[in-house]
Design a protein around this motif. Structure first.
Motif, mmCIF file in Angstrom:
data_model
loop_
_atom_site.group_PDB
_atom_site.id
_atom_site.type_symbol
_atom_site.label_atom_id
_atom_site.label_comp_id
_atom_site.label_asym_id
_atom_site.label_seq_id
_atom_site.Cartn_x
_atom_site.Cartn_y
_atom_site.Cartn_z
ATOM 1 N N TYR A 93 39.359 28.485 43.853
ATOM 2 C CA TYR A 93 40.547 28.905 44.580
ATOM 3 C C TYR A 93 40.357 30.332 45.089
ATOM 4 C CZ TYR A 93 42.781 25.077 41.983
ATOM 5 O OH TYR A 93 43.109 23.859 41.443
ATOM 6 N N CYS A 94 40.777 30.574 46.315
ATOM 7 C CA CYS A 94 40.785 31.954 46.780
ATOM 8 C C CYS A 94 42.200 32.511 46.661
ATOM 9 C CB CYS A 94 40.269 32.082 48.212
ATOM 10 S SG CYS A 94 41.410 31.554 49.485
ATOM 11 N N THR A 95 42.279 33.793 46.565
ATOM 12 C CA THR A 95 43.556 34.478 46.465
ATOM 13 C C THR A 95 43.525 35.743 47.286
ATOM 14 O OG1 THR A 95 45.180 35.414 44.935
ATOM 15 C CG2 THR A 95 42.875 35.708 44.371
ATOM 16 N N GLY A 96 44.680 36.103 47.813
ATOM 17 C CA GLY A 96 44.789 37.340 48.580
ATOM 18 C C GLY A 96 46.099 38.035 48.239
ATOM 19 N N TYR A 97 45.983 39.330 47.981
ATOM 20 C CA TYR A 97 47.189 40.145 47.727
ATOM 21 C C TYR A 97 47.561 40.755 49.061
ATOM 22 C CZ TYR A 97 50.198 43.615 45.435
ATOM 23 O OH TYR A 97 51.259 44.367 45.023
ATOM 24 N N LEU A 98 48.682 40.313 49.647
ATOM 25 C CA LEU A 98 48.984 40.699 51.017
ATOM 26 C C LEU A 98 50.483 40.838 51.240
ATOM 27 C CD1 LEU A 98 50.103 37.986 52.750
ATOM 28 C CD2 LEU A 98 47.770 37.245 52.288
ATOM 29 N N ILE A 99 50.811 41.420 52.391
ATOM 30 C CA ILE A 99 52.210 41.553 52.779
ATOM 31 C C ILE A 99 52.375 40.975 54.181
ATOM 32 C CG2 ILE A 99 51.836 43.947 53.560
ATOM 33 C CD1 ILE A 99 54.809 44.440 52.731
ATOM 34 N N PRO A 100 53.227 39.958 54.323
ATOM 35 C CA PRO A 100 53.480 39.398 55.653
ATOM 36 C C PRO A 100 54.271 40.389 56.505
ATOM 37 C CG PRO A 100 54.093 37.847 53.912
ATOM 38 C CD PRO A 100 53.884 39.188 53.268
ATOM 39 N N ILE A 101 54.179 40.227 57.806
ATOM 40 C CA ILE A 101 54.982 41.028 58.720
ATOM 41 C C ILE A 101 56.457 40.774 58.429
ATOM 42 C CG2 ILE A 101 55.623 41.302 61.159
ATOM 43 C CD1 ILE A 101 52.710 40.606 61.831
ATOM 44 N N ALA A 102 57.244 41.836 58.398
ATOM 45 C CA ALA A 102 58.689 41.793 58.145
ATOM 46 C C ALA A 102 59.021 41.554 56.672
ATOM 47 C CB ALA A 102 59.392 40.749 58.996
ATOM 48 N N ALA A 103 58.024 41.423 55.828
ATOM 49 C CA ALA A 103 58.305 41.302 54.392
ATOM 50 C C ALA A 103 58.511 42.691 53.800
ATOM 51 C CB ALA A 103 57.151 40.595 53.692
ATOM 52 N N ILE A 104 59.114 42.711 52.592
ATOM 53 C CA ILE A 104 59.387 44.005 51.965
ATOM 54 C C ILE A 104 58.497 44.277 50.765
ATOM 55 C CG2 ILE A 104 61.782 44.052 52.766
ATOM 56 C CD1 ILE A 104 62.609 43.164 49.937
ATOM 57 N N ARG A 105 57.712 43.273 50.362
ATOM 58 C CA ARG A 105 56.850 43.488 49.209
ATOM 59 C C ARG A 105 55.542 42.725 49.362
ATOM 60 N NH1 ARG A 105 61.065 40.439 47.152
ATOM 61 N NH2 ARG A 105 62.001 42.315 46.241
ATOM 62 N N TRP A 106 54.551 43.213 48.657
ATOM 63 C CA TRP A 106 53.260 42.546 48.575
ATOM 64 C C TRP A 106 53.353 41.411 47.557
ATOM 65 C CZ3 TRP A 106 48.416 44.438 50.736
ATOM 66 C CH2 TRP A 106 48.581 45.576 51.539
ATOM 67 N N SER A 107 52.582 40.350 47.802
ATOM 68 C CA SER A 107 52.554 39.210 46.888
ATOM 69 C C SER A 107 51.160 38.586 46.885
ATOM 70 C CB SER A 107 53.565 38.138 47.313
ATOM 71 O OG SER A 107 54.881 38.627 47.318
ATOM 72 N N ASP A 108 50.902 37.827 45.823
ATOM 73 C CA ASP A 108 49.659 37.057 45.727
ATOM 74 C C ASP A 108 49.843 35.702 46.410
ATOM 75 O OD1 ASP A 108 49.132 38.414 42.509
ATOM 76 O OD2 ASP A 108 47.841 38.723 44.257
ATOM 77 N N TYR A 109 48.895 35.357 47.251
ATOM 78 C CA TYR A 109 48.874 34.054 47.908
ATOM 79 C C TYR A 109 47.605 33.322 47.486
ATOM 80 C CZ TYR A 109 52.770 35.362 50.901
ATOM 81 O OH TYR A 109 54.010 35.727 51.365
ATOM 82 N N TRP A 110 47.720 32.005 47.395
ATOM 83 C CA TRP A 110 46.624 31.181 46.905
ATOM 84 C C TRP A 110 46.263 30.097 47.912
ATOM 85 C CZ3 TRP A 110 44.214 31.661 42.058
ATOM 86 C CH2 TRP A 110 44.774 32.620 41.217
ATOM 87 N N GLY A 111 44.983 29.756 47.941
ATOM 88 C CA GLY A 111 44.550 28.594 48.692
ATOM 89 C C GLY A 111 44.751 27.324 47.877
ATOM 90 N N GLN A 112 44.413 26.194 48.491
ATOM 91 C CA GLN A 112 44.657 24.901 47.856
ATOM 92 C C GLN A 112 43.499 24.482 46.953
ATOM 93 O OE1 GLN A 112 43.456 25.274 50.860
ATOM 94 N NE2 GLN A 112 41.739 23.833 50.968
ATOM 95 N N GLY A 113 42.388 25.164 47.048
ATOM 96 C CA GLY A 113 41.238 24.876 46.201
ATOM 97 C C GLY A 113 40.203 24.015 46.899
ATOM 98 N N THR A 114 38.957 24.222 46.517
ATOM 99 C CA THR A 114 37.858 23.397 47.030
ATOM 100 C C THR A 114 36.926 23.049 45.863
ATOM 101 O OG1 THR A 114 36.118 23.233 48.715
ATOM 102 C CG2 THR A 114 36.401 25.387 47.691
ATOM 103 N N GLN A 115 36.517 21.795 45.793
ATOM 104 C CA GLN A 115 35.722 21.315 44.671
ATOM 105 C C GLN A 115 34.255 21.691 44.856
ATOM 106 O OE1 GLN A 115 36.674 19.433 41.765
ATOM 107 N NE2 GLN A 115 34.556 19.944 41.173
ATOM 108 N N VAL A 116 33.680 22.252 43.801
ATOM 109 C CA VAL A 116 32.245 22.507 43.745
ATOM 110 C C VAL A 116 31.686 21.723 42.565
ATOM 111 C CG1 VAL A 116 30.457 24.229 43.298
ATOM 112 C CG2 VAL A 116 32.374 24.783 44.808
#
Length: 121
Positions: free
Chosen positions: A94-117
């Motif tokens: 799974y990948c993750t990114g700590y980011l802030i969307p435009i017009a948002a007021i706080r940063w949050s962690d976002y996750w991908g759906q996962g890829t099998q290895v």
């Protein structure tokens, strides 16, 4: 709507290589640290590697010297180059990114759906 989408997983023989990619899309103002986690069957999710926006990296001990995390800030994409793969690397990544969307007021962690290895002969 912000999305993280992974690609590049698959089946590989022991000793082989794979390169995972994760692209963040949507109305994003800024992305901080990005990373990769993995979860094997019956085990807890574990952190594999992280990379800050200025390129500083960390790695879990078992992947040091074999995996390399990198990112392209212009493409909002993080990569995981995996070499010398072992059967114990088999997991959903799974990948993750700590980011802030435009017009948002706080940063949050976002996750991908996962890829099998899967590493198997």
């Amino acid at each position: 709507q912000v999305q993280l989408v992974e690609s590049g997983g698959g089946l590989v023989q022991p000793g082989g290589s794979l390169r995972l990619s994760c692209a963040a899309s949507g109305s994003i103002a800024s992305i901080g640290t990005m990373g990769w986690y993995r979860q094997a069957p019956g085990r807890q999710r574990e952190l594999v590697a992280t990379i800050t926006s200025d390129g500083r990296t960390t790695y879990e001990d078992s992947v040091k010297g074999r995996f390399t995390i990198s990112r392209d800030n212009a493409k909002n994409t993080v990569y995981l180059q995996m070499n010398s793969l072992k059967p114990e690397d088999t997991a959903v990544y799974y990948c993750t990114g700590y980011l802030i969307p435009i017009a948002a007021i706080r940063w949050s962690d976002y996750w991908g759906q996962g890829t099998q290895v899967t590493v198997s002969s």
